[in-house]
Design a protein around this motif. Structure first.
Motif, PDB file in Angstrom:
ATOM      1  N   ASP A 207       0.841  -1.199   0.000  1.00 52.62           N
ATOM      2  CA  ASP A 207       0.000   0.000   0.000  1.00 52.62           C
ATOM      3  C   ASP A 207       0.871   1.243   0.000  1.00 52.62           C
ATOM      4  O   ASP A 207       2.111   1.164  -0.048  1.00 52.62           O
ATOM      5  N   THR A 208       0.245   2.404   0.062  1.00 52.92           N
ATOM      6  CA  THR A 208       0.994   3.663  -0.022  1.00 52.92           C
ATOM      7  C   THR A 208       1.889   3.897   1.190  1.00 52.92           C
ATOM      8  O   THR A 208       2.797   4.713   1.140  1.00 52.92           O
ATOM      9  N   ASP A 209       1.639   3.165   2.283  1.00 54.26           N
ATOM     10  CA  ASP A 209       2.478   3.278   3.481  1.00 54.26           C
ATOM     11  C   ASP A 209       3.583   2.239   3.509  1.00 54.26           C
ATOM     12  O   ASP A 209       4.304   2.119   4.500  1.00 54.26           O
ATOM     13  N   GLY A 210       3.692   1.465   2.437  1.00 53.87           N
ATOM     14  CA  GLY A 210       4.749   0.461   2.374  1.00 53.87           C
ATOM     15  C   GLY A 210       4.424  -0.838   3.076  1.00 53.87           C
ATOM     16  O   GLY A 210       5.317  -1.653   3.306  1.00 53.87           O
ATOM     17  N   GLN A 211       3.146  -1.056   3.415  1.00 54.38           N
ATOM     18  CA  GLN A 211       2.740  -2.284   4.086  1.00 54.38           C
ATOM     19  C   GLN A 211       2.274  -3.319   3.065  1.00 54.38           C
ATOM     20  O   GLN A 211       1.530  -2.998   2.139  1.00 54.38           O
ATOM     21  N   LEU A 212       2.729  -4.557   3.256  1.00 52.61           N
ATOM     22  CA  LEU A 212       2.327  -5.632   2.359  1.00 52.61           C
ATOM     23  C   LEU A 212       0.840  -5.911   2.511  1.00 52.61           C
ATOM     24  O   LEU A 212       0.336  -6.082   3.623  1.00 52.61           O
ATOM     25  N   LEU A 213       0.133  -5.956   1.394  1.00 54.73           N
ATOM     26  CA  LEU A 213      -1.296  -6.278   1.402  1.00 54.73           C
ATOM     27  C   LEU A 213      -1.442  -7.786   1.257  1.00 54.73           C
ATOM     28  O   LEU A 213      -1.159  -8.349   0.198  1.00 54.73           O
ATOM     29  N   ARG A 214      -1.884  -8.439   2.320  1.00 55.44           N
ATOM     30  CA  ARG A 214      -2.036  -9.889   2.292  1.00 55.44           C
ATOM     31  C   ARG A 214      -3.212 -10.313   1.427  1.00 55.44           C
ATOM     32  O   ARG A 214      -3.186 -11.366   0.800  1.00 55.44           O
ATOM     33  N   GLU A 215      -4.250  -9.500   1.412  1.00 53.92           N
ATOM     34  CA  GLU A 215      -5.453  -9.820   0.645  1.00 53.92           C
ATOM     35  C   GLU A 215      -5.981  -8.542   0.017  1.00 53.92           C
ATOM     36  O   GLU A 215      -5.956  -7.471   0.632  1.00 53.92           O
ATOM     37  N   GLY A 273       2.671 -13.741   0.048  1.00 43.87           N
ATOM     38  CA  GLY A 273       2.511 -12.665  -0.915  1.00 43.87           C
ATOM     39  C   GLY A 273       1.165 -11.985  -0.796  1.00 43.87           C
ATOM     40  O   GLY A 273       0.624 -11.839   0.303  1.00 43.87           O
ATOM     41  N   THR A 274       0.613 -11.583  -1.934  1.00 42.41           N
ATOM     42  CA  THR A 274      -0.688 -10.907  -1.971  1.00 42.41           C
ATOM     43  C   THR A 274      -1.703 -11.803  -2.675  1.00 42.41           C
ATOM     44  O   THR A 274      -1.460 -12.256  -3.796  1.00 42.41           O
ATOM     45  N   LEU A 275      -2.819 -12.027  -2.016  1.00 41.97           N
ATOM     46  CA  LEU A 275      -3.920 -12.796  -2.590  1.00 41.97           C
ATOM     47  C   LEU A 275      -4.962 -11.823  -3.139  1.00 41.97           C
ATOM     48  O   LEU A 275      -5.446 -10.961  -2.406  1.00 41.97           O
ATOM     49  N   VAL A 276      -5.285 -11.951  -4.408  1.00 44.80           N
ATOM     50  CA  VAL A 276      -6.337 -11.142  -5.027  1.00 44.80           C
ATOM     51  C   VAL A 276      -7.544 -12.040  -5.233  1.00 44.80           C
ATOM     52  O   VAL A 276      -7.459 -13.056  -5.931  1.00 44.80           O
TER      53      VAL A 276
END
Length: 427
Positions: A207-215, A273-276
């Motif tokens: 995200d814009t704050d540098g946090q990994l988006l898990r979902e 990672g990131t789940l979409v």
């Protein structure tokens, strides 16, 4: 060694879940050029050994750039699409062909280490020209027209790995340069694949704050796609959202630079990672008979500690309709039961949350769901009997009560040796 054994045991449910499932794996040219690619190939072989049906789609963008540069040619783009004239097409064919042979050779080398494996390539992708956009002729740049679903499925049924490139062919014998993301999305949709796995340069999407988006749901991804632009992460996120909107349940964006990223994503509860997905990663639902084994695993430690009354498998099978669950990626991480006592009251029992997930407000979500269900049934009062969690219920509106306040039928079953405290709440 103990960590390895623990991980292997915890991966067992996922091994069973993934067996005979169809995964489409996108390997962009950047992933193939990375030093970690040999480890990725090893992990792909492991998935095949575990019974996963695999279609690999490889890209070739950096390799095409290398060949163009070697010939003193310059890449030309329009709307982020490569203009593939006849000279450029020669570089594309050279790059794609070399990569296909290299990937097949690597897979066959591993297959020779005690396992039998077939890697199949072919004209499974029918393409058409994109044509002229804004007056600019894109020449041999194309888009997917059709995927040979039956042909690919036949090879998957035969336990082969199917390897597709970023090239397609027309019925008239023309060759087209395609976006590898387009091939991967179209293939996953045609096969109704269970997962699309996309390798990128980063752990996932941030995200814009540098946090990994898990979902991430597609409806929330547009600002991120715009911010990422035509970078590889942006292309992968856009592809994952398109696949999801095309009906694919889950797309995973993981790093080609991290050793074991795909195994971590597929065989651990929280992934890496990131789940979409359009589906919630966690959901609250009614229990059914197939959930008994998972409930036993969740409740057993609390029963052994004396926090909950022991329930046998037979009892759980009989009472399964009374249970509501929190399910996270196929694993039961929370439960509660609602036992009607009379026309106006019910007992809330067996409230449990897995130790790894007790700090996310899940107990409150479960209680809110149970209370809504009780109101739907026109119940006006909830009782709870507890020995160790009295304060948790007091903080959520339950007031001290007594055995005498319980409906007669339930009061007769009260275990005085256990000496549970009784609380009630008006709905």
């Amino acid at each position: 060694m103990s960590d390895y054994v623990k991980w292997f045991r915890h991966s067992t449910p996922y091994i069973n879940t993934h067996r005979d499932r169809t995964f489409v794996v996108l390997l962009p040219g950047e992933a193939i050029a990375h030093p970690n690619f040999n480890n990725i190939i090893n992990d792909i072989m492991l998935l095949s050994t575990l019974g996963v049906r695999l279609v690999l789609v490889h890209g070739s963008r950096p390799q095409i750039e290398e060949r163009l540069a070697a010939r003193g040619m310059t890449s030309r783009f329009h709307n982020d699409l490569r203009i593939t004239d006849s000279d450029t097409l020669g570089c594309v064919m050279d790059a794609v062909g070399s990569l296909r042979i290299a990937i097949e050779a690597r897979l066959c080398t591993l297959a020779g280490q005690g396992s039998r494996l077939r890697v199949v390539s072919g004209n499974f992708v029918t393409a058409k020209p994109i044509g002229v956009i804004d007056g600019v002729d894109l020449h041999h740049t194309g888009e997917v027209r059709r995927i040979d679903r039956k042909g690919i499925s036949r090879h998957l049924d035969d336990a082969s790995i199917v390897l597709l490139s970023s090239m397609g062919y027309s019925p008239t014998g023309e060759v087209f340069n395609l976006a590898c993301e387009d091939v991967a999305i179209s293939t996953a949709a045609a096969l109704e694949a269970d997962k699309l796995i996309l390798f990128g340069p980063d752990t996932g999407i941030f995200d814009t704050d540098g946090q990994l988006l898990r979902e991430l749901k597609p409806s929330r991804a547009l600002p991120l796609i715009e911010a990422l632009g035509n970078s590889l992460p942006g292309s992968l996120l856009s592809a994952a959202c398109k696949a999801c909107n095309a009906g694919l349940r889950r797309s995973h964006i993981i790093s080609y630079a991290d050793d074991g990223a795909m195994l971590t994503e597929l065989f651990t509860r929280d992934g890496g990672g990131t789940l979409v997905t359009q589906e919630p990663f966690e959901k609250i639902r009614r229990a059914h008979i197939d959930d008994v084994a998972g409930l036993l695993d969740l409740l057993r430690p609390l029963e052994q500690a004396g926090i909950l009354v022991r329930r046998s498998r037979e009892v759980l099978e009989t009472e399964i309709d009374q249970f509501t669950l929190i399910e996270r990626d196929g694993m039961i991480i929370g439960c509660a039961a609602l036992y009607p006592l009379d026309e106006q009251s019910a007992e809330l029992a067996c409230v449990a949350i897995h130790p790894d997930y007790r700090h996310g407000g899940r107990g409150d979500q479960l209680l809110e769901h149970i209370e809504a269900e009780a109101r739907r049934r026109s119940l006006t009062r909830l009782f709870v009997l507890t020995t160790r969690t009295a304060h948790w219920f007091r903080e959520r509106g339950f007031e001290p009560s007594s055995v005498e306040r319980l409906p007669q039928q339930r009061a007769q079953l009260y275990n005085y040796q256990r000496n549970s405290k009784v609380f009630e709440k008006n709905l």
